[in-house]
Design a protein around this motif. Sequence first.
Motif, mmCIF file in Angstrom:
data_model
loop_
_atom_site.group_PDB
_atom_site.id
_atom_site.type_symbol
_atom_site.label_atom_id
_atom_site.label_comp_id
_atom_site.label_asym_id
_atom_site.label_seq_id
_atom_site.Cartn_x
_atom_site.Cartn_y
_atom_site.Cartn_z
ATOM 1 N N TYR A 189 10.278 3.527 0.643
ATOM 2 C CA TYR A 189 10.929 4.795 0.287
ATOM 3 C C TYR A 189 12.425 4.586 0.112
ATOM 4 N N CYS A 190 13.001 5.314 -0.819
ATOM 5 C CA CYS A 190 14.449 5.413 -0.934
ATOM 6 C C CYS A 190 14.841 6.653 -0.122
ATOM 7 N N TYR A 206 15.214 2.008 -9.345
ATOM 8 C CA TYR A 206 13.988 2.221 -8.578
ATOM 9 C C TYR A 206 13.056 3.104 -9.384
ATOM 10 N N GLN A 207 11.767 2.832 -9.243
ATOM 11 C CA GLN A 207 10.774 3.642 -9.940
ATOM 12 C C GLN A 207 10.060 4.535 -8.933
ATOM 13 N N PHE A 208 10.007 5.828 -9.217
ATOM 14 C CA PHE A 208 9.331 6.810 -8.375
ATOM 15 C C PHE A 208 7.834 6.535 -8.359
ATOM 16 N N ASP A 209 7.245 6.522 -7.168
ATOM 17 C CA ASP A 209 5.803 6.361 -7.005
ATOM 18 C C ASP A 209 5.182 7.747 -6.908
ATOM 19 N N ASP A 210 4.645 8.236 -8.014
ATOM 20 C CA ASP A 210 4.122 9.599 -8.038
ATOM 21 C C ASP A 210 2.743 9.739 -7.387
ATOM 22 N N LYS A 211 2.245 8.666 -6.777
ATOM 23 C CA LYS A 211 0.964 8.741 -6.060
ATOM 24 C C LYS A 211 1.154 9.204 -4.607
#
Length: 151
Positions: A94-95, A122-127
Amino acid sequence: MNTCIEIIPSYHVAYIRRKGPYGSENSKIMEQLKSWVREKNLFNEGSIIFGIAQDNPKFTEPKNCRYDACLVVSEEFKIDDKYINLGKIIGGEYCIFKISHTADAIQKAWMEIFDELSKRNYQFDDKRPILERYTIQMINKHFCEICVPIL
């Protein structure tokens, strides 16, 4: 914004769910959880409370959006209240955005976090849902954290 990267473990939680448009009603459900936690004498220096907006209002009708106010509990924790549910938060990377615990600061942070993620590559993890995290130490200093899952 004050940020860092953290691996948050998976947690078992006791939670109260509210369904409806996100906004000031979420704070009422959080206060209801805190009252239950104090009544059951579960609040201590190590307590962790999460607020979780389970749905993105861009894709879910506001009347169907779910908000969970959660307390981290042990795996063996048993509930004796029909308004409290048990669940699990899936951990991972997590950021973490540390912000002032005010409605204005939280609203501003929600509007800026995705730009901040992009700036930091950073790429958001939408899961996984975004978590608002509260500890006694942070609350006493008028801070909270928005924990954004990243890949």
